[in-house]
Design a protein around this motif. Structure first.
Motif, mmCIF file in Angstrom:
data_model
loop_
_atom_site.group_PDB
_atom_site.id
_atom_site.type_symbol
_atom_site.label_atom_id
_atom_site.label_comp_id
_atom_site.label_asym_id
_atom_site.label_seq_id
_atom_site.Cartn_x
_atom_site.Cartn_y
_atom_site.Cartn_z
ATOM 1 N N LYS A 46 1.558 -6.615 7.109
ATOM 2 C CA LYS A 46 2.569 -6.740 6.063
ATOM 3 C C LYS A 46 1.949 -6.861 4.673
ATOM 4 N N GLU A 47 0.807 -7.521 4.587
ATOM 5 C CA GLU A 47 0.243 -7.820 3.275
ATOM 6 C C GLU A 47 -0.556 -6.665 2.673
ATOM 7 N N PHE A 48 -1.289 -5.917 3.487
ATOM 8 C CA PHE A 48 -2.122 -4.840 2.949
ATOM 9 C C PHE A 48 -1.317 -3.847 2.100
ATOM 10 N N PRO A 49 -0.162 -3.357 2.577
ATOM 11 C CA PRO A 49 0.597 -2.403 1.753
ATOM 12 C C PRO A 49 1.102 -3.005 0.441
ATOM 13 N N LYS A 50 1.442 -4.266 0.447
ATOM 14 C CA LYS A 50 1.948 -4.898 -0.779
ATOM 15 C C LYS A 50 0.914 -4.860 -1.893
ATOM 16 N N HIS A 51 -0.353 -4.983 -1.505
ATOM 17 C CA HIS A 51 -1.433 -5.028 -2.487
ATOM 18 C C HIS A 51 -2.228 -3.721 -2.537
ATOM 19 N N LEU A 52 -1.726 -2.694 -1.839
ATOM 20 C CA LEU A 52 -2.400 -1.396 -1.772
ATOM 21 C C LEU A 52 -3.848 -1.571 -1.343
ATOM 22 N N TYR A 53 -4.049 -2.449 -0.374
ATOM 23 C CA TYR A 53 -5.396 -2.809 0.064
ATOM 24 C C TYR A 53 -5.837 -1.923 1.231
ATOM 25 N N LEU A 54 -7.093 -1.498 1.177
ATOM 26 C CA LEU A 54 -7.667 -0.669 2.229
ATOM 27 C C LEU A 54 -8.938 -1.305 2.767
ATOM 28 N N GLN A 55 -9.011 -1.459 4.088
ATOM 29 C CA GLN A 55 -10.268 -1.794 4.726
ATOM 30 C C GLN A 55 -10.922 -0.490 5.170
ATOM 31 N N LYS A 56 -12.015 -0.563 5.889
ATOM 32 C CA LYS A 56 -12.749 0.646 6.265
ATOM 33 C C LYS A 56 -12.094 1.422 7.404
ATOM 34 N N SER A 57 -11.127 0.817 8.059
ATOM 35 C CA SER A 57 -10.422 1.450 9.173
ATOM 36 C C SER A 57 -8.942 1.164 9.029
ATOM 37 N N PRO A 58 -8.078 2.013 9.580
ATOM 38 C CA PRO A 58 -6.669 1.635 9.673
ATOM 39 C C PRO A 58 -6.538 0.350 10.503
ATOM 40 N N ILE A 59 -5.484 -0.396 10.256
ATOM 41 C CA ILE A 59 -5.169 -1.534 11.119
ATOM 42 C C ILE A 59 -4.772 -1.026 12.503
ATOM 43 N N HIS A 60 -4.089 0.124 12.508
ATOM 44 C CA HIS A 60 -3.495 0.648 13.730
ATOM 45 C C HIS A 60 -3.782 2.139 13.861
ATOM 46 N N LEU A 61 -4.046 2.576 15.087
ATOM 47 C CA LEU A 61 -4.180 3.999 15.387
ATOM 48 C C LEU A 61 -3.112 4.417 16.386
ATOM 49 N N ASP A 62 -2.479 5.550 16.128
ATOM 50 C CA ASP A 62 -1.612 6.206 17.099
ATOM 51 C C ASP A 62 -2.417 7.346 17.694
ATOM 52 N N ILE A 63 -2.816 7.191 18.932
ATOM 53 C CA ILE A 63 -3.662 8.166 19.603
ATOM 54 C C ILE A 63 -2.829 8.947 20.615
ATOM 55 N N GLU A 64 -2.884 10.255 20.532
ATOM 56 C CA GLU A 64 -2.132 11.099 21.457
ATOM 57 C C GLU A 64 -2.906 11.212 22.756
ATOM 58 N N CYS A 269 4.796 4.273 0.437
ATOM 59 C CA CYS A 269 4.924 4.127 1.884
ATOM 60 C C CYS A 269 3.881 3.164 2.435
ATOM 61 N N ALA A 270 4.349 2.175 3.191
ATOM 62 C CA ALA A 270 3.456 1.176 3.775
ATOM 63 C C ALA A 270 2.480 1.792 4.771
ATOM 64 N N GLN A 271 2.909 2.846 5.470
ATOM 65 C CA GLN A 271 2.077 3.386 6.537
ATOM 66 C C GLN A 271 0.763 3.974 6.027
ATOM 67 N N LEU A 272 0.716 4.365 4.779
ATOM 68 C CA LEU A 272 -0.514 4.899 4.202
ATOM 69 C C LEU A 272 -1.616 3.849 4.137
ATOM 70 N N TYR A 273 -1.255 2.584 4.298
ATOM 71 C CA TYR A 273 -2.206 1.481 4.249
ATOM 72 C C TYR A 273 -2.311 0.749 5.588
ATOM 73 N N GLN A 274 -1.611 1.263 6.599
ATOM 74 C CA GLN A 274 -1.561 0.576 7.883
ATOM 75 C C GLN A 274 -2.123 1.391 9.035
ATOM 76 N N ARG A 275 -1.760 2.678 9.108
ATOM 77 C CA ARG A 275 -1.977 3.399 10.362
ATOM 78 C C ARG A 275 -2.396 4.839 10.128
ATOM 79 N N LEU A 276 -2.896 5.445 11.206
ATOM 80 C CA LEU A 276 -3.279 6.850 11.185
ATOM 81 C C LEU A 276 -2.989 7.421 12.564
#
Length: 348
Positions: A46-64, A269-276
């Motif tokens: 919830k917090e990363f998107p509010k501050h446009l914060y990026l770590q070195k990896s997504p928090i979450h991956l959607d893997i097919e 969009c929050a997802q740009l800072y959360q998932r890939l």
């Protein structure tokens, strides 16, 4: 009816200040470091998107996990793509690439993996192994969506032994004839038995996985929401739904996906800072996408066969998409312009 059931008419808490089932889910983790890790992951979500914060990896991956599906549901993007573009080639996610992802991403902050995109994950026999590998590497949250057709007792045991955290059953009706009409290729009786026995088996062995039922509600599939909830609630911890609405011509469309809203200039969009999203192998490529709405590869941001996850996540292509959102230009992006979720749920 399950007295502890949580019923929510909104399906995706991505843009919500508080996930309505977060407390229920937290209770499935052991007190101490395990639960603290889950709560920290949800806080960062919830917090990363509010501050446009990026770590070195997504928090979450959607893997097919696989592109293969054994059903042909008329509302599914996979069915629509095959009708318009031809049959999708059946592929499984390569295990060597998957292991490389875990080794790279978990130390950089990956906390969650979902094993879905267009396929049915239980068609991949390596899925329990993939889940166990993720848990062994320190992934906090693992989850799948499934049509439950292949949820045999053997598979149930393997998923629980692997440490799956969340299972979401896609069940579009409680009426046998209607269910089998929209879940083309499925047997209602078999699916019901699988869901019921999984619920019973889970309760005998522990608190996990958290079980959610997800509904696609139309006038035909669920004429009475109360009846649907009463039917399925004895076998799950939570129920959510996507509503379809009538267009002027009488055709039903997804209120969740396609409804347009007026321009919101400061939306990011929050997802740009959360998932890939990482697609299974296609034409020698494993394309990464910013969200599930990019079904037709409008905004692929990298090829995992050529580039590391970190270089994709922090790379030029994805940074450009983020900057377009920051500049209020998201409607210039085809997938974003067609996305009803972000229009309806804008928080920033």
């Amino acid at each position: 009816m399950n007295p502890n059931i949580h019923v929510n008419m909104e399906i995706d808490p991505t843009y919500e200040e508080r996930d309505p089932v977060e407390e229920l889910r937290a209770a499935t983790y052991q007190e101490g470091p395990e639960r603290e890790a889950f709560l920290q992951y949800r806080k960062d979500w919830k917090e990363f998107p509010k501050h446009l914060y990026l770590q070195k990896s997504p928090i979450h991956l959607d893997i097919e996990a696989t592109t293969y599906c054994n059903l042909a549901c008329p509302y599914c993007a996979r069915t629509i793509i095959e009708a318009n573009q031809g049959k999708i080639e059946n592929q499984m996610f390569p295990m060597d690439v998957y292991e490389r992802l875990l080794k790279e991403a978990v130390p950089n902050g990956l906390r969650s993996i979902k094993y879905n995109y267009l396929g049915e994950p239980l068609m991949n026999r390596q899925l329990p192994k993939m889940i166990k590998m993720a848990k062994d590497h320190g992934v906090v949250d693992t989850m799948i969506n499934t049509n439950a057709t292949n949820l045999s007792r053997r598979v149930q045991e393997e998923l629980l032994e692997a440490g799956l955290d969340v299972i979401i059953f896609s069940l579009d009706s409680h009426i046998k004839e209607v269910f089998e009409k929209v879940r083309v290729g499925a047997s209602f009786d078999q699916v019901f038995e699988n869901v019921k026995t999984f619920w019973e088996f889970r309760n005998k062995t522990g608190k996990k996985p958290f079980i959610r039922v997800n509904a696609l509600k139309t006038k035909e599939t669920i004429p009475s929401w109360e009846d649907y909830v009463n039917f399925w609630s004895p076998f799950c911890d939570s129920i959510t739904r996507i509503d379809y609405k009538q267009k002027d011509d009488g055709e039903e469309q997804s209120n969740f996906i396609y409804e347009k809203k007026e321009f919101i200039p400061d939306f990011v969009c929050a997802q740009l800072y959360q998932r890939l999203f990482i697609r299974a192998l296609k034409d020698g490529k494993m394309l990464a996408h910013p969200c599930c709405g990019d079904t037709y590869d409008y905004h692929a941001v990298g090829d995992l066969m050529k580039t590391s996850l970190e270089d994709i996540w922090l790379g030029k292509n994805l940074m450009n998409l983020r900057q377009m959102h920051i500049n209020g230009e998201y409607r210039n992006m085809k997938a974003c312009n067609e996305c009803g979720l972000c229009m309806r749920s804008a928080k920033n």
